[in-house]
Design an enzyme around this catalytic site. Structure first.
Site, PDB file in Angstrom:
ATOM      1  N   LYS A 225     -37.821 -12.318  34.815  1.00 17.67           N
ATOM      2  CA  LYS A 225     -39.135 -12.431  35.452  1.00 17.67           C
ATOM      3  C   LYS A 225     -39.779 -11.055  35.687  1.00 17.67           C
ATOM      4  CE  LYS A 225     -38.511 -14.403  39.322  1.00 17.67           C
ATOM      5  NZ  LYS A 225     -38.824 -13.460  40.418  1.00 17.67           N
TER       6      LYS A 225
ATOM      7  N   ARG B 180     -41.921 -18.368  47.315  1.00 15.73           N
ATOM      8  CA  ARG B 180     -40.531 -18.787  47.177  1.00 15.73           C
ATOM      9  C   ARG B 180     -40.235 -20.042  47.981  1.00 15.73           C
ATOM     10  NH1 ARG B 180     -38.484 -13.591  45.700  1.00 15.73           N
ATOM     11  NH2 ARG B 180     -36.284 -13.559  45.225  1.00 15.73           N
TER      12      ARG B 180
ATOM     13  N   ARG C 142     -27.377  -6.355  35.046  1.00 17.92           N
ATOM     14  CA  ARG C 142     -28.700  -5.845  35.408  1.00 17.92           C
ATOM     15  C   ARG C 142     -28.635  -4.447  36.040  1.00 17.92           C
ATOM     16  NH1 ARG C 142     -32.938  -9.334  38.926  1.00 17.92           N
ATOM     17  NH2 ARG C 142     -31.446  -9.171  40.628  1.00 17.92           N
TER      18      ARG C 142
ATOM     19  N   ARG D 270     -28.437  -2.659  41.453  1.00 13.42           N
ATOM     20  CA  ARG D 270     -29.003  -2.927  42.775  1.00 13.42           C
ATOM     21  C   ARG D 270     -27.893  -3.246  43.749  1.00 13.42           C
ATOM     22  NH1 ARG D 270     -33.734  -7.249  42.238  1.00 13.42           N
ATOM     23  NH2 ARG D 270     -32.451  -8.148  43.872  1.00 13.42           N
TER      24      ARG D 270
ATOM     25  N   ARG E 204     -27.914 -16.040  46.360  1.00  7.63           N
ATOM     26  CA  ARG E 204     -29.338 -16.064  45.995  1.00  7.63           C
ATOM     27  C   ARG E 204     -29.640 -17.197  45.019  1.00  7.63           C
ATOM     28  NH1 ARG E 204     -28.835 -10.585  45.163  1.00  7.63           N
ATOM     29  NH2 ARG E 204     -30.084 -10.504  43.295  1.00  7.63           N
TER      30      ARG E 204
HETATM   31  P1  ADP Z   1     -34.302 -11.376  43.006  1.00  6.92           P
HETATM   32  O1  ADP Z   1     -34.520 -10.432  41.874  1.00  6.92           O
HETATM   33  O2  ADP Z   1     -32.917 -11.390  43.533  1.00  6.92           O
HETATM   34  O3  ADP Z   1     -34.909 -12.718  42.796  1.00  6.92           O
HETATM   35  P2  ADP Z   1     -36.365 -10.043  44.517  1.00  6.92           P
HETATM   36  O4  ADP Z   1     -36.212  -8.681  43.951  1.00  6.92           O
HETATM   37  O5  ADP Z   1     -37.560 -10.818  44.167  1.00  6.92           O
HETATM   38  O6  ADP Z   1     -35.042 -10.866  44.275  1.00  6.92           O
HETATM   39  O7  ADP Z   1     -36.254  -9.973  46.112  1.00  6.92           O
HETATM   40  C1  ADP Z   1     -35.130  -9.402  46.753  1.00  6.92           C
HETATM   41  C2  ADP Z   1     -34.953  -9.991  48.133  1.00  6.92           C
HETATM   42  O8  ADP Z   1     -36.142  -9.778  48.909  1.00  6.92           O
HETATM   43  C3  ADP Z   1     -34.752 -11.489  48.167  1.00  6.92           C
HETATM   44  O9  ADP Z   1     -33.408 -11.835  47.959  1.00  6.92           O
HETATM   45  C4  ADP Z   1     -35.241 -11.837  49.580  1.00  6.92           C
HETATM   46  O10 ADP Z   1     -34.281 -11.491  50.556  1.00  6.92           O
HETATM   47  C5  ADP Z   1     -36.418 -10.903  49.742  1.00  6.92           C
HETATM   48  N1  ADP Z   1     -37.686 -11.532  49.299  1.00  6.92           N
HETATM   49  C6  ADP Z   1     -38.453 -11.180  48.227  1.00  6.92           C
HETATM   50  N2  ADP Z   1     -39.533 -11.977  48.087  1.00  6.92           N
HETATM   51  C7  ADP Z   1     -39.466 -12.862  49.114  1.00  6.92           C
HETATM   52  C8  ADP Z   1     -40.289 -13.968  49.531  1.00  6.92           C
HETATM   53  N3  ADP Z   1     -41.390 -14.334  48.841  1.00  6.92           N
HETATM   54  N4  ADP Z   1     -39.896 -14.658  50.627  1.00  6.92           N
HETATM   55  C9  ADP Z   1     -38.796 -14.319  51.320  1.00  6.92           C
HETATM   56  N5  ADP Z   1     -37.982 -13.306  50.982  1.00  6.92           N
HETATM   57  C10 ADP Z   1     -38.299 -12.575  49.883  1.00  6.92           C
END
Ligand code: ADP
Ligand code: ZN
Length: 220
Positions: free
Chosen positions: A17, A93, A130, A162, A173
């Site tokens: 994504k 989300r 990743r 990360r 997650r």
């Molecule tokens: P991933 O790549 O693991 O899907 P992201 O990089 O988008 O995650 O986000 C990392 C973390 O930031 C998430 O695991 C969550 O804790 C928080 N986060 C990001 N976007 C949101 C959102 N829209 N609502 C709630 N928490 C969020």
């Protein structure tokens, strides 16, 4: 190609994504709004908010909806997104966030919500490999690393794993995605806004599929 688009990408962690959103942002000349990148930036700055956010992220939990809606609302208010549009990555989300998004963006709304579909086994393998730039958030992997020794091609920053990409946090997650975010697919379908795009194969082919799908939706 006419610049401008209002796009949302959904997809499991590891579906590619982030990479595809960055490409779509260049293609349509719109800002790439990644809530994960925004939160990681706040963590790096060490603000009080950043410290709070870090706790949630480390625990593999979502931040509260009202906080996230506030952050995105503020970002969508700025001139660049109002005139040209945006590609949203990592938001919404939850159904509550999705409802808020439609309210914030009304009356213009969004062109399309895309579910970037990748089977779970593929996603797990990708997540383990990743790597991400510490400074600008560009994604790499063990198979597609930067040109020079884990130095970011885009900005020269350090490319690292990360620290929330631990096995335990990943499993949590993914479960969280199934519980909170997967229901959004049907929800957006009900609004007539959803298209599904196959996220497997070479990243260039995935981008082609995305652009074709989006352009169909942007036709007047
Ligand atoms: P991933 O790549 O693991 O899907 P992201 O990089 O988008 O995650 O986000 C990392 C973390 O930031 C998430 O695991 C969550 O804790 C928080 N986060 C990001 N976007 C949101 C959102 N829209 N609502 C709630 N928490 C969020
Ligand atoms: Zn970088």
């Amino acid at each position: 190609m006419i610049p401008g688009a209002r796009l949302v990408l959904l997809g499991r962690q590891g579906a590619g994504k982030g990479t595809q959103c960055a490409r779509l942002s260049r293609h349509y000349v719109v800002p790439h709004i990644s809530t994960g990148d925004m939160l990681r930036a706040a963590v790096r700055e060490g603000t009080e908010f950043g410290r709070k956010a870090e706790e949630y992220m480390h625990a593999g939990e979502l931040l509260p909806d009202d906080i996230m809606v506030g952050i995105v609302d503020e970002r969508l208010e700025s001139d660049d997104t109002r005139t040209r549009g945006f590609v949203l990555d990592g938001f919404p989300r939850t159904v509550a966030q999705a409802e808020a998004l439609l309210e914030i963006t009304s009356p213009r709304g969004i062109n399309v919500v895309i579910d970037l579909e990748v089977p779970r086994e593929v996603v797990l393998a990708r997540l383990a490999s990743r790597r991400v730039c510490n400074d600008c958030g560009t994604n790499y992997s063990v198979d597609l690393p930067p040109k020079y020794d884990m130095v970011c091609d885009v900005c020269g920053g350090d490319v690292v794993q990360r620290d929330d990409d631990t096995e335990k946090a990943i499993a949590q997650r993914l479960a969280l995605y199934d519980r909170e975010t997967e229901p959004l697919i049907e929800w957006f379908q009900g609004k007539g806004l959803l298209d599904v795009v196959d996220g497997t194969g070479h990243p260039d082919d995935v981008t082609d599929r995305l652009v074709r799908t989006i352009d169909r939706r942007r036709e007047p």
